[in-house]
Enzyme design. Sequence first.
Site, mmCIF file in Angstrom:
data_model
loop_
_atom_site.group_PDB
_atom_site.id
_atom_site.type_symbol
_atom_site.label_atom_id
_atom_site.label_comp_id
_atom_site.label_asym_id
_atom_site.label_seq_id
_atom_site.Cartn_x
_atom_site.Cartn_y
_atom_site.Cartn_z
ATOM 1 C CG ASN A 134 -14.998 8.397 -11.772
ATOM 2 O OD1 ASN A 134 -15.454 9.533 -11.752
ATOM 3 N ND2 ASN A 134 -13.879 8.473 -10.795
ATOM 4 C CG HIS A 144 -7.076 5.862 0.399
ATOM 5 N ND1 HIS A 144 -8.186 5.091 0.875
ATOM 6 C CD2 HIS A 144 -6.891 5.065 -0.948
ATOM 7 C CE1 HIS A 144 -8.633 4.073 -0.010
ATOM 8 N NE2 HIS A 144 -7.797 4.163 -1.143
ATOM 9 N NE ARG A 196 -4.091 4.346 -2.428
ATOM 10 C CZ ARG A 196 -4.806 4.674 -3.488
ATOM 11 N NH1 ARG A 196 -5.319 4.051 -4.524
ATOM 12 N NH2 ARG A 196 -4.918 5.858 -3.570
ATOM 13 C CE1 TYR A 222 -5.177 6.977 -8.400
ATOM 14 C CE2 TYR A 222 -3.568 5.814 -7.302
ATOM 15 C CZ TYR A 222 -5.035 6.090 -7.567
ATOM 16 O OH TYR A 222 -5.946 5.289 -6.880
ATOM 17 C CG ASP A 274 -3.426 1.769 -7.238
ATOM 18 O OD1 ASP A 274 -3.032 1.330 -8.213
ATOM 19 O OD2 ASP A 274 -4.668 2.330 -7.021
ATOM 20 C CG HIS A 282 -3.734 4.380 -10.978
ATOM 21 N ND1 HIS A 282 -4.199 4.973 -12.167
ATOM 22 C CD2 HIS A 282 -4.821 4.079 -10.060
ATOM 23 C CE1 HIS A 282 -5.774 5.221 -11.808
ATOM 24 N NE2 HIS A 282 -5.879 4.553 -10.716
ATOM 25 C CD GLU A 320 -5.108 -1.011 -6.441
ATOM 26 O OE1 GLU A 320 -5.058 -0.641 -5.020
ATOM 27 O OE2 GLU A 320 -6.103 -0.474 -6.946
ATOM 28 C CD GLU A 369 -8.417 0.585 -9.696
ATOM 29 O OE1 GLU A 369 -7.976 0.423 -8.399
ATOM 30 O OE2 GLU A 369 -8.629 1.768 -10.106
ATOM 31 N NE ARG A 371 -7.557 -2.918 -5.429
ATOM 32 C CZ ARG A 371 -8.437 -1.966 -4.794
ATOM 33 N NH1 ARG A 371 -9.037 -2.513 -3.965
ATOM 34 N NH2 ARG A 371 -8.341 -0.726 -5.177
ATOM 35 C CG HIS A 419 -12.071 -0.316 -6.917
ATOM 36 N ND1 HIS A 419 -12.496 0.450 -8.148
ATOM 37 C CD2 HIS A 419 -11.292 0.520 -6.332
ATOM 38 C CE1 HIS A 419 -11.713 1.516 -8.435
ATOM 39 N NE2 HIS A 419 -10.954 1.732 -7.460
ATOM 40 C CG ASP A 465 -14.703 6.108 -8.608
ATOM 41 O OD1 ASP A 465 -13.860 6.487 -7.973
ATOM 42 O OD2 ASP A 465 -14.938 5.255 -9.109
ATOM 43 C CD GLU A 496 -9.772 1.651 -2.530
ATOM 44 O OE1 GLU A 496 -10.324 1.055 -3.525
ATOM 45 O OE2 GLU A 496 -9.118 2.599 -2.869
ATOM 46 C CD1 TRP A 549 -3.552 9.483 -14.571
ATOM 47 C CD2 TRP A 549 -5.585 8.380 -14.142
ATOM 48 N NE1 TRP A 549 -4.187 9.837 -13.559
ATOM 49 C CE2 TRP A 549 -5.173 9.239 -13.222
ATOM 50 C CE3 TRP A 549 -6.409 7.303 -14.184
ATOM 51 C CZ2 TRP A 549 -5.909 9.219 -11.850
ATOM 52 C CZ3 TRP A 549 -7.457 7.445 -12.776
ATOM 53 C CH2 TRP A 549 -7.032 8.416 -11.862
#
Length: 432
Positions: free
Chosen positions: A61, A146, A171, A183, A240, A242, A266, A292, A313, A342, A346, A369, A432
Amino acid sequence: MIGGPVPATAAAPAGGPTAGPTTRSTIRSAEVLVASPGRNFVTLRVVTEDGVVGLGDATLNGRELAVASYLTDHVVPLLVGRDAHRIEDTWQYLYRGAYWRRGPVTMTAIAAVDMALWDIKARLAGMPLYQLLGGASRTGIMAYGHASGRDVPELLDSVRAQMAEGFRSIRVQTSVPGIDKVYGVAAQPSTSGRYDYEPAQRAPLPAEEDWDPAAYLRHIPTVFEAVRHEFGPALPLLHDAHHRLTPIQAARLGKSLEPYDLFWLEDCTPAENQDALRLVRAHTTTPLAIGEVFNTVWDYQTLIREQLVDYVRSSVTHAGGITALRRILDLAAQYQIRSGLHGPTDVSPVGMAAALHLDLAIHNFGIQEYMQHSTPTSSVFRTSFRWEGGYLHPGEHHGLGVEYDDEAAAHFPYQAAYLPVSRLKDGTIHDW
Ligand code: EZ4
Ligand code: CO
């Protein structure tokens, strides 16, 4: 002669060890397909001299064209003429042979080759891939959906919509007061019933989002309290972070979420420093999931050996393929660590299919997921996998069970798209 050298004539069967029919399937061609049906995907297509086709997902991605070039310029010329059956040898050839090991671009490229070769082998065997991986260990694959909301009422509606879609594990991501964009939160509530959060945006430059760890840490426990109050104690809930917290912030979050009994927390800290998880682990019994952005078993070495996490993950696409991820999962299994592969949009339907075959076959499956792909994506990738009653199944088509439609793909040329970057209130770039 026990322990001594074996005479050359003693054990060799008549005709020597290479006698008898050999199974060989020579690779005639390989090509890289780049298309953007709803979002960008890079796909490797390998074709044997007998016309058997194998597909591999090479989508990274926001850095798609780097993998496309790695494959086209440096890998495709090495594949032509090789025996498609020699998956292990090809994996080692690409990993060790490059000298420059690991990294997301390299490992995504190797993953695509690995997936395509497993696809070919299973098609030639006349079996769905999971049969070659040992056969089914379960009847279906539990997947999580999600939910997100800009406030608690919108979030509760989103959880209800996911449950109506069939999800039995969810999630939960939410906006934080005082932060504009966070996020995991869709800008608009989904109109299709399908979850529509997509972090990569089509634009020549990445979008910028803001972040405030203190506000987040204050807010999240109140959100989980509201969700538990509405849906009761039994619904498995995931979250998550992130990669945005320091170890002590992550420890505090894990501790403050203990009353709400999460399935997992996560990516609580940035993933590079495995030692950070020791501190988090010492302070909380909230289960931890990570990986991930990892791309080899070495990224998990301390985490698995010291049992610092509960779920792996990685995706097949970003961790070097089925061959490599299976080894990570087998190592994890010795420590009672389970899979939580994961599965964002993407990861292409090819990468998703590969995950489902692995999920069905391994013993230490945890959860998968699942973020359903868009209608344009499904017009290019025709898949055999099923979604029924909260469970996925890869289906019974031979190979991975995915076909690529070139005509449909021609309508969707590549468009630059990037994941956002994140800044603190004072403008400092943050994870991020
Ligand atoms: O941000 O797949 O758990 N899922 C995630 C994803 C990732 C994207 C990055 O490409 O964290 O939404
Ligand atoms: Co994540």
